[in-house]
Scaffold this active site. Structure first.
Site, PDB file in Angstrom:
ATOM      1  N   LYS A 127      -3.463  -2.298   0.999  1.00  0.00           N
ATOM      2  CA  LYS A 127      -4.199  -1.089   1.354  1.00  0.00           C
ATOM      3  C   LYS A 127      -5.106  -1.420   2.527  1.00  0.00           C
ATOM      4  O   LYS A 127      -5.597  -2.545   2.647  1.00  0.00           O
ATOM      5  CB  LYS A 127      -5.068  -0.618   0.174  1.00  0.00           C
ATOM      6  CG  LYS A 127      -5.405   0.856   0.244  1.00  0.00           C
ATOM      7  CD  LYS A 127      -4.181   1.664  -0.129  1.00  0.00           C
ATOM      8  CE  LYS A 127      -4.460   3.086  -0.464  1.00  0.00           C
ATOM      9  NZ  LYS A 127      -3.314   3.656  -1.211  1.00  0.00           N
TER      10      LYS A 127
HETATM   11  N1  GLU Z   1      -0.845   6.065   0.393  1.00  0.00           N
HETATM   12  C1  GLU Z   1       0.285   6.310  -0.464  1.00  0.00           C
HETATM   13  C2  GLU Z   1       0.061   5.711  -1.836  1.00  0.00           C
HETATM   14  O1  GLU Z   1      -1.046   5.471  -2.246  1.00  0.00           O
HETATM   15  C3  GLU Z   1       1.589   5.882   0.177  1.00  0.00           C
HETATM   16  C4  GLU Z   1       1.672   4.444   0.549  1.00  0.00           C
HETATM   17  C5  GLU Z   1       2.903   4.105   1.375  1.00  0.00           C
HETATM   18  O2  GLU Z   1       3.720   4.982   1.626  1.00  0.00           O
HETATM   19  O3  GLU Z   1       3.028   2.944   1.753  1.00  0.00           O
HETATM   20  O4  GLU Z   1       0.985   5.536  -2.587  1.00  0.00           O
END
Ligand code: GLU
Length: 416
Positions: free
Chosen positions: A108
């Site tokens: 993240k």
């Molecule tokens: N931000 C989204 C999640 O929390 C998608 C993450 C992604 O597609 O890599 O799952």
């Protein structure tokens, strides 16, 4: 002043992990490995404002795990985000990717900034500078960012461009959630909401509640809630209340009225002819399905006991605190946990990455069918595991996800 979080999201995520490790009977050294983020980068992100003043923002990229493949996860722009929350969200991505069997670890990124207070150009400069600060550790084979709260396909276009300009050639596979013309995937914008709808449908069926005519309340009307509303109505459910940061509304004749007001004013509140409700009133509506799709810590010891919905489908990441979770379980509410319910986003991100890498693109129907297949498989596995072990869907999802990462780690062994 930022609101004091009800819970530290990292403490919550670690306590969920501890439960999974104990359930799986893993040795203490595996707990140590699983509870430790692989790589953390904290960066300062200076921004030249349009008025020429310079402001400094804190940014992070946490690669929680690379055991099952390159790390994967979104980039959040939110004023309250800090390192602990970024670690917790990166940990959730790790179990989420493992649960849906994607060949990824978890990551993240975040910048502690209110993206709504940035002009378009400021947003671009901030995104490009943040990308340049984390550039040494991202890449299509290393770590692949994507949109999250406060970022969208425009940010991903700037990230892809910044990375590509530095590489000297186009590298579309470095981020997912890009605009279509830059190697984005059909169906990526609606993917998380589409997956939430699939999860809602399967949870209703598991509870023996008819999908047709089932009533739905949605907290949060951003990238997840908006598309979830459209998808659940396509399946025959009826959205009777929605909210955004400004407040909630119910009593509308059709979602189209809410959509057109949202488009013209930027918010769902004050849609003509509707009743305004508070966030808590929305959470306590007598509906079949409640979809928390805003931020974390929405269903707490204070709010969860009043939930009347039969099914809660977690569109947001970590919307329920452990106390909230216990209250929902006591009241017989079936909770589809975040790492299962909102996995549609990263599943279609995976499809986007595969398409970019093979330079061959799929149709919308192929994407939708493959999303449905992957999500159904994960949902059935969780449902079966929960029934077999007499544990909640959340505990089952965590056990499956954590178990897969632990097994991969065991098989790879320790270097040197
Ligand atoms: N931000 C989204 C999640 O929390 C998608 C993450 C992604 O597609 O890599 O799952």
């Amino acid at each position: 002043m930022p609101a004091v979080p009800v819970e530290n999201p990292l403490t919550t995520a670690l306590s969920e992990l501890r439960k999974a490790v104990e359930h799986l009977g893993l040795p203490e050294d595996e707990w140590t490995t699983l509870s430790t983020p692989r790589r953390i980068l904290e960066v300062a992100v200076p921004l030249r404002r349009d008025n020429e003043s310079v402001e400094m923002f804190k940014g992070y990229r946490v690669q929680y795990s690379t055991t099952r493949g390159p790390s994967k996860g979104g980039v959040r722009f939110h004023p309250d985000v800090d390192l602990d929350e970024t670690i917790a969200l990166a940990m959730l991505m790790t179990w989420k990717c493992a649960l849906t069997n994607l060949p990824f670890g978890g990551a993240k990124g975040a910048v502690a900034v209110d993206s709504k207070k940035l002009s378009l150009r400021e947003n671009e400069r901030l995104t490009r500078r943040y990308t340049s600060e984390i550039l040494p550790i991202i890449g299509p084979e290393r770590d692949i960012p994507a949109p999250d709260v406060g970022t969208d396909d425009r940010n991903m276009a700037w990230m892809m461009d910044t990375y590509s300009v530095n590489a000297g050639y186009s590298v579309p596979g470095v981020v997912t959630g890009k605009p279509l013309v830059l190697g984005g995937s059909l169906g990526r914008n609606s993917a998380t909401g589409d997956g939430v709808a699939i999860a809602a449908r399967e949870a209703l069926l598991a509870k023996g509640i008819p999908v047709e005519g089932a009533t739905v309340a949605i907290q949060g009307f951003g990238k997840v809630g908006y598309w979830a509303a459209i998808a659940v109505e396509k399946m025959g459910m009826k959205v009777i209340a929605v909210s955004d940061v400004e407040g909630g509304v119910t009593g509308f004749n059709s979602l189209d009225d809410v959509f057109s007001h949202l488009q013209s004013t930027g918010s769902v509140v004050n849609t003509p002819g509707v009743d305004r409700i508070t966030q808590t009133e929305l959470l306590h509506l007598d509906v079949d399905v409640l979809i928390p799709a805003a931020l974390s810590d929405s269903l707490t010891a204070a709010t969860a006991p009043g939930v009347k919905a039969r099914v809660v489908v977690e569109g947001a990441n970590a919307p329920t605190t452990p106390e909230g979770d216990a209250a929902l379980a006591d009241n017989g509410v079936l909770v589809v946990p975040d790492i299962l319910a909102n996995s549609g986003g990263v599943v279609v991100s995976y499809f986007e990455w595969v398409q970019d890498n093979q330079v061959y693109f799929w149709t919308e129907a192929e994407i939708a069918e493959r999303l449905n297949t992957l999500m159904l498989k994960a949902i059935f596995e969780v449902r079966e595991y929960s029934a077999k072990h007499g544990i909640t869907w959340r505990e089952a999802a965590n056990a499956i996800g954590v178990g897969r990462v632990a097994e991969a780690h065991r098989l790879r062994g320790l270097y040197p």
